[in-house]
Design a protein around this motif. Structure first.
Motif, PDB file in Angstrom:
ATOM      1  N   TYR A  27     -36.535  18.484  46.338  1.00  0.00           N
ATOM      2  CA  TYR A  27     -35.165  18.325  45.864  1.00  0.00           C
ATOM      3  C   TYR A  27     -34.231  18.105  47.051  1.00  0.00           C
ATOM      4  O   TYR A  27     -34.394  18.714  48.108  1.00  0.00           O
ATOM      5  N   THR A 158     -38.727   9.091  34.809  1.00  0.00           N
ATOM      6  CA  THR A 158     -37.828  10.220  34.930  1.00  0.00           C
ATOM      7  C   THR A 158     -36.912   9.961  36.125  1.00  0.00           C
ATOM      8  O   THR A 158     -37.094   8.981  36.861  1.00  0.00           O
ATOM      9  N   PRO A 247     -28.798  24.078  37.990  1.00  0.00           N
ATOM     10  CA  PRO A 247     -29.304  24.422  36.647  1.00  0.00           C
ATOM     11  C   PRO A 247     -30.390  23.480  36.109  1.00  0.00           C
ATOM     12  O   PRO A 247     -31.415  23.946  35.608  1.00  0.00           O
ATOM     13  N   LYS A 248     -30.173  22.168  36.182  1.00  0.00           N
ATOM     14  CA  LYS A 248     -31.165  21.235  35.631  1.00  0.00           C
ATOM     15  C   LYS A 248     -32.490  21.339  36.360  1.00  0.00           C
ATOM     16  O   LYS A 248     -33.554  21.424  35.734  1.00  0.00           O
ATOM     17  N   GLU A 249     -32.429  21.337  37.679  1.00  0.00           N
ATOM     18  CA  GLU A 249     -33.653  21.419  38.473  1.00  0.00           C
ATOM     19  C   GLU A 249     -34.342  22.773  38.279  1.00  0.00           C
ATOM     20  O   GLU A 249     -35.578  22.846  38.225  1.00  0.00           O
ATOM     21  N   PHE A 251     -34.269  24.610  35.567  1.00  0.00           N
ATOM     22  CA  PHE A 251     -34.903  24.551  34.249  1.00  0.00           C
ATOM     23  C   PHE A 251     -36.236  23.818  34.330  1.00  0.00           C
ATOM     24  O   PHE A 251     -37.261  24.297  33.819  1.00  0.00           O
ATOM     25  N   ILE A 252     -36.249  22.654  34.988  1.00  0.00           N
ATOM     26  CA  ILE A 252     -37.474  21.866  35.109  1.00  0.00           C
ATOM     27  C   ILE A 252     -38.536  22.630  35.896  1.00  0.00           C
ATOM     28  O   ILE A 252     -39.719  22.628  35.532  1.00  0.00           O
ATOM     29  N   TYR A 255     -38.969  26.746  33.838  1.00  0.00           N
ATOM     30  CA  TYR A 255     -38.934  27.072  32.414  1.00  0.00           C
ATOM     31  C   TYR A 255     -40.285  27.613  31.927  1.00  0.00           C
ATOM     32  O   TYR A 255     -41.336  27.024  32.164  1.00  0.00           O
TER      33      TYR A 255
END
Length: 291
Positions: A27, A158, A247-249, A251-252, A255
């Motif tokens: 990331y 993606t 948050p998005k990263e 979650f991926i 999760y």
């Protein structure tokens, strides 16, 4: 022989693990932390024990730096009869490297792993599926290094990776107008609302319920196709350290880690799994005299 080859025998499923530490990620603006330990060795013991208990064989795509830091773990993988393959040296994205840097990175990892196991490394998987359309020609470097298969292409799109129009079956890819002497083993996908979507690895494995994954694998098998499962050691351990991600990263990346170990064990008990190299040897008449 056509470019898109069909297995000689019936469908068989493949189990794969990307062997890296909890902080290996790609990331932007996320620097690897230092000074923290990990549960890596314990998680590897768990994965190997699960393979023994379910009579499963797997391909372990191992970073070269893991071989340096945990030589005993790599030797244990090989001792249990699994396929030790390359995941590169330090988890650098392939498309962020020049082709010469990529070739050197893979060779460095291969040399480390072969010295530890005493057997030839046959395959490679790029960190974060980073073989995409713009660096597809990097597969020629794998062929030059004598590797027999690549498992880096995810036929989806993606924001991180993917070649959505790539073949979804094992094949010998064409690069610069010629067919490579190298098998491509793409990640499993299914059609959903007209688009390819993963179902059996990483985030997809953690996101979808066990019944859905079971259905998708059985559906693929009924059509004579294989399914590939892949996970990382960190994905079976809620107590492992975590990166500080948006948050998005987040979650991926994290999760449903709490439900993954049990789900993986159930899937491993529901299907017979083998390694990629054994699948190619048995079903594609791959000749590996120097294996």
């Amino acid at each position: 022989m056509t470019n898109l080859e069909k297995p000689v025998g019936g469908a068989v499923n493949m189990l794969t693990f990307d062997i890296e530490e909890w902080f290996h990620a790609n990331y932007d603006d996320i620097a690897p932390p230092t000074g923290k330990g990990s549960n890596f060795r314990a998680n590897m013991d768990t994965l190997l024990q699960m393979c023994r208990e379910t009579n499963s064989k797997a391909t372990f795509f191992v970073l070269g730096c893991i071989g340096e830091d945990y030589p005993d773990v790599v030797k244990a993988i090989a001792r249990d009869g699994h396929d030790v393959a390359s995941h590169g040296y330090g988890h650098q994205l392939a498309y962020s490297q020049t082709i010469d840097e990529f070739r050197d990175d893979v060779k460095k990892s291969v040399d480390i792993l072969e010295n530890l196991t005493g057997t030839k490394v046959l395959g490679y998987r790029a960190p974060s599926w980073s073989i995409v359309e713009r660096n597809l020609h990097y597969l020629e470097a794998l062929e030059e290094l004598g590797l027999k298969y690549d498992a880096s292409i995810f036929p989806v799109k993606t924001f991180l990776y993917g070649i959505p129009g790539a073949p979804t079956v094992i094949h010998k890819p064409r690069v610069n107008g010629r067919e490579l002497d190298l098998y491509e083993v793409p990640m499993s996908v299914m059609k959903l609302a007209g688009r390819n979507i993963g179902y059996s690895g990483g985030f997809y494995f953690r996101f979808f319920p066990k019944l859905f994954i079971d259905y998708a694998i059985r559906s693929a098998n009924r059509q004579g196709n294989s399914s590939i499962v892949y996970l990382h050691p960190r994905e079976i351990d809620t107590t492992e350290h975590k990166l500080s991600l948006p948050p998005k990263e987040r979650f991926i990346h994290y999760y449903n880690v709490g439900g993954t170990r049990s789900k993986l064990e159930q899937i491993m008990r529901s299907f017979h799994f083998t390694s990629i190299s054994d699948h190619l040897l048995r079903n594609f008449k791959l000749e590996l005299a120097d294996r």
